[in-house]
Design an enzyme around this catalytic site. Structure first.
Site, mmCIF file in Angstrom:
data_model
loop_
_atom_site.group_PDB
_atom_site.id
_atom_site.type_symbol
_atom_site.label_atom_id
_atom_site.label_comp_id
_atom_site.label_asym_id
_atom_site.label_seq_id
_atom_site.Cartn_x
_atom_site.Cartn_y
_atom_site.Cartn_z
ATOM 1 N N GLU A 178 5.367 83.539 -10.642
ATOM 2 C CA GLU A 178 4.489 84.685 -10.944
ATOM 3 C C GLU A 178 5.123 85.580 -12.006
ATOM 4 O O GLU A 178 6.344 85.752 -12.003
ATOM 5 C CB GLU A 178 4.268 85.502 -9.652
ATOM 6 C CG GLU A 178 3.512 84.699 -8.603
ATOM 7 C CD GLU A 178 3.417 85.418 -7.255
ATOM 8 O OE1 GLU A 178 3.762 86.611 -7.185
ATOM 9 O OE2 GLU A 178 2.994 84.763 -6.293
ATOM 10 N N ARG A 184 3.844 82.455 0.007
ATOM 11 C CA ARG A 184 4.663 82.477 -1.192
ATOM 12 C C ARG A 184 4.358 81.210 -1.986
ATOM 13 O O ARG A 184 4.130 80.151 -1.389
ATOM 14 C CB ARG A 184 6.166 82.484 -0.835
ATOM 15 C CG ARG A 184 6.690 83.807 -0.331
ATOM 16 C CD ARG A 184 6.820 84.821 -1.465
ATOM 17 N NE ARG A 184 7.377 86.097 -1.031
ATOM 18 C CZ ARG A 184 6.663 87.158 -0.678
ATOM 19 N NH1 ARG A 184 5.349 87.116 -0.686
ATOM 20 N NH2 ARG A 184 7.258 88.283 -0.331
ATOM 21 N N ASP A 187 -3.334 83.202 -3.786
ATOM 22 C CA ASP A 187 -2.913 84.573 -4.121
ATOM 23 C C ASP A 187 -1.482 84.596 -4.640
ATOM 24 O O ASP A 187 -1.021 85.612 -5.122
ATOM 25 C CB ASP A 187 -3.023 85.466 -2.874
ATOM 26 C CG ASP A 187 -2.739 86.932 -3.178
ATOM 27 O OD1 ASP A 187 -3.241 87.427 -4.207
ATOM 28 O OD2 ASP A 187 -2.016 87.579 -2.393
ATOM 29 N N GLY A 227 2.894 84.055 12.804
ATOM 30 C CA GLY A 227 3.521 85.364 13.043
ATOM 31 C C GLY A 227 2.429 86.421 13.139
ATOM 32 O O GLY A 227 1.279 86.124 13.446
ATOM 33 N N HIS A 238 -1.630 87.981 -6.629
ATOM 34 C CA HIS A 238 -0.745 88.472 -5.560
ATOM 35 C C HIS A 238 -1.196 89.866 -5.102
ATOM 36 O O HIS A 238 -0.454 90.853 -5.243
ATOM 37 C CB HIS A 238 0.721 88.471 -6.012
ATOM 38 C CG HIS A 238 1.688 88.490 -4.862
ATOM 39 N ND1 HIS A 238 2.926 87.880 -4.899
ATOM 40 C CD2 HIS A 238 1.596 89.040 -3.622
ATOM 41 C CE1 HIS A 238 3.544 88.074 -3.748
ATOM 42 N NE2 HIS A 238 2.753 88.790 -2.954
ATOM 43 N N ARG A 294 7.621 76.609 13.463
ATOM 44 C CA ARG A 294 8.843 75.884 13.854
ATOM 45 C C ARG A 294 8.755 75.426 15.307
ATOM 46 O O ARG A 294 9.216 74.348 15.657
ATOM 47 C CB ARG A 294 10.076 76.761 13.642
ATOM 48 C CG ARG A 294 10.664 76.614 12.250
ATOM 49 C CD ARG A 294 12.009 77.277 12.199
ATOM 50 N NE ARG A 294 11.886 78.681 12.647
ATOM 51 C CZ ARG A 294 12.028 79.724 11.847
ATOM 52 N NH1 ARG A 294 12.326 79.554 10.594
ATOM 53 N NH2 ARG A 294 11.899 80.952 12.292
HETATM 54 C C1 8YV Z 1 3.798 92.678 -2.275
HETATM 55 C C2 8YV Z 1 4.463 90.879 -0.527
HETATM 56 O O1 8YV Z 1 3.460 91.864 -3.309
HETATM 57 O O2 8YV Z 1 4.898 92.036 1.468
HETATM 58 C C3 8YV Z 1 5.154 91.073 0.776
HETATM 59 O O3 8YV Z 1 5.984 90.220 1.121
HETATM 60 O O4 8YV Z 1 4.541 89.871 -1.144
HETATM 61 C C4 8YV Z 1 3.581 91.976 -1.030
HETATM 62 O O5 8YV Z 1 2.996 92.706 -0.063
HETATM 63 C C5 8YV Z 1 4.926 93.511 -2.727
HETATM 64 O O6 8YV Z 1 6.150 93.170 -2.232
HETATM 65 C C6 8YV Z 1 4.689 94.970 -2.751
HETATM 66 O O7 8YV Z 1 5.799 95.657 -3.223
#
Ligand code: 8YV
Length: 333
Positions: free
Chosen positions: A278, A249, A273, A167, A296, A189
């Site tokens: 988490e 993730r 990361d 992406g 993260h 995919r």
């Molecule tokens: C942040 C994330 O950790 O954008 C995402 O999907 O995992 C991250 O950028 C987070 O959501 C910031 O609020």
């Protein structure tokens, strides 16, 4: 937009406050824009279920982060819900089908974080290959002076890179890796139109031909434990090779299988990361010296988090002003 400008979006035509539920601890940059504009109920569903039950029928929006959980059971308690605004590109914790079924839309914050997440992916690749955290410790703790140089590391320039997920962020990683002279292939995919890099249909086949395997695919049911023992064995090629980097993730990797593979020398190392649970990272993983760990931080720079907060708030502002959403998730477009 100033705080007083934000305060003006708190009322709609009927002059009533707009109730927003913050479902998890929000970035202060997002909260600072929400608070003057709306009546924000910070995690009330967790801290005071009785008070939440009383206000739930009036809640018209949810404010969330990329890691937030917004399951169908929570949505079902919010009959007036119109919008779920996620500050994050990932929204795998939101039951989008359930939200849509009750007439609510979901928004997220794509694009503004592409550079940062891609930068971090390259940083983790370099750290894992060239052992930069270990090198820092080697100097700092006196090992260099006492025992001499470090063991030799792995070369990144010119190596083979497999990207899982092509992406916007995958493309930003590929662009950077090209400057390192890497041979780039990807899986997704399906093959993406307009992408010059070679498409490999399966993640196992991609791992088998890659020195670095970088994960940047959405989380959720479709990718759960996509990287399992078989993929890790393919990455290692029977010779303890291959470096896994995950900026997607934690759910995309079978974490137990990864720990086994690292402990047994099936792969050479990893840069991570994101994690399954988490902020809890298994002790066995934290013990391993050939793994680079980050909490993260893919999008965690001042300017990017500000841009994400502005976009997340902007979606709420536009919605309650009766204007078009800035960045609905693809399922809601
Ligand atoms: C942040 C994330 O950790 O954008 C995402 O999907 O995992 C991250 O950028 C987070 O959501 C910031 O609020």
């Amino acid at each position: 937009m100033s705080a007083s400008d934000n305060a003006r979006v708190n009322v709609r035509d009927n002059g009533q406050p707009i109730h927003v539920l913050a479902v998890s601890k929000l970035s202060p940059l997002y909260a600072a824009q929400l608070q003057p504009a709306y009546t924000v109920h910070d995690r009330l569903h967790e801290t005071d279920p009785a008070a939440f039950a009383a206000i739930a029928p009036q809640i018209r929006a949810i404010a969330a982060s990329g890691e937030s959980k917004v399951p169908a059971a929570l949505l079902a308690q919010l009959p007036a819900l119109e919008l779920v605004s996620v500050m994050g590109v990932g929204y795998d914790g939101v039951d989008v089908a359930a939200a849509k079924a009750q007439g609510a839309v979901v928004t997220h914050t794509p694009n503004v974080l592409n550079d940062d997440v891609a930068d971090l992916a390259i940083g983790l690749m370099l750290c894992a290959a060239r052992q930069l955290p270990q090198a820092d410790r080697h100097v700092r703790d006196g090992t260099w002076a006492a025992s001499g140089p470090m063991p030799l590391a792995r070369k990144m320039s010119g190596a083979r890179l497999g990207i899982v997920g092509m992406g916007r962020i995958g493309q930003a990683i590929a662009q950077r890796a090209a400057a390192f002279g890497m041979a780039i292939a990807y899986t997704a995919r399906s093959a993406k139109a307009g992408i010059a890099h070679r498409y490999v249909p399966s993640v196992v086949a991609l791992a088998a031909e890659s020195d670095f395997l970088v994960l940047i695919t959405p989380g959720g049911a479709g990718t759960r434990k996509l990287v399992n023992a078989e993929v890790l064995a393919a990455l290692g090629k029977g010779r303890g090779e291959g470096i896994l980097v995950n900026v997607a993730r934690g759910s995309v990797v079978d974490e137990a299988a990864l720990i086994d593979a690292l402990e047994q020398g099936v792969i050479a190392g990893a840069g991570l990361d994101v994690f399954e649970n988490e902020p809890h990272v298994p002790e066995r993983l934290r013990q391993l010296s050939h793994v680079v760990l980050a909490p993260h931080i893919g999008s965690a720079t001042h300017s990017t988090r500000q841009a994400m907060a502005d976009l997340a708030f902007g979606n709420l502002r536009e919605h309650f002003a009766g204007r078009a959403l800035l960045s609905p998730v693809p399922e809601c477009q």
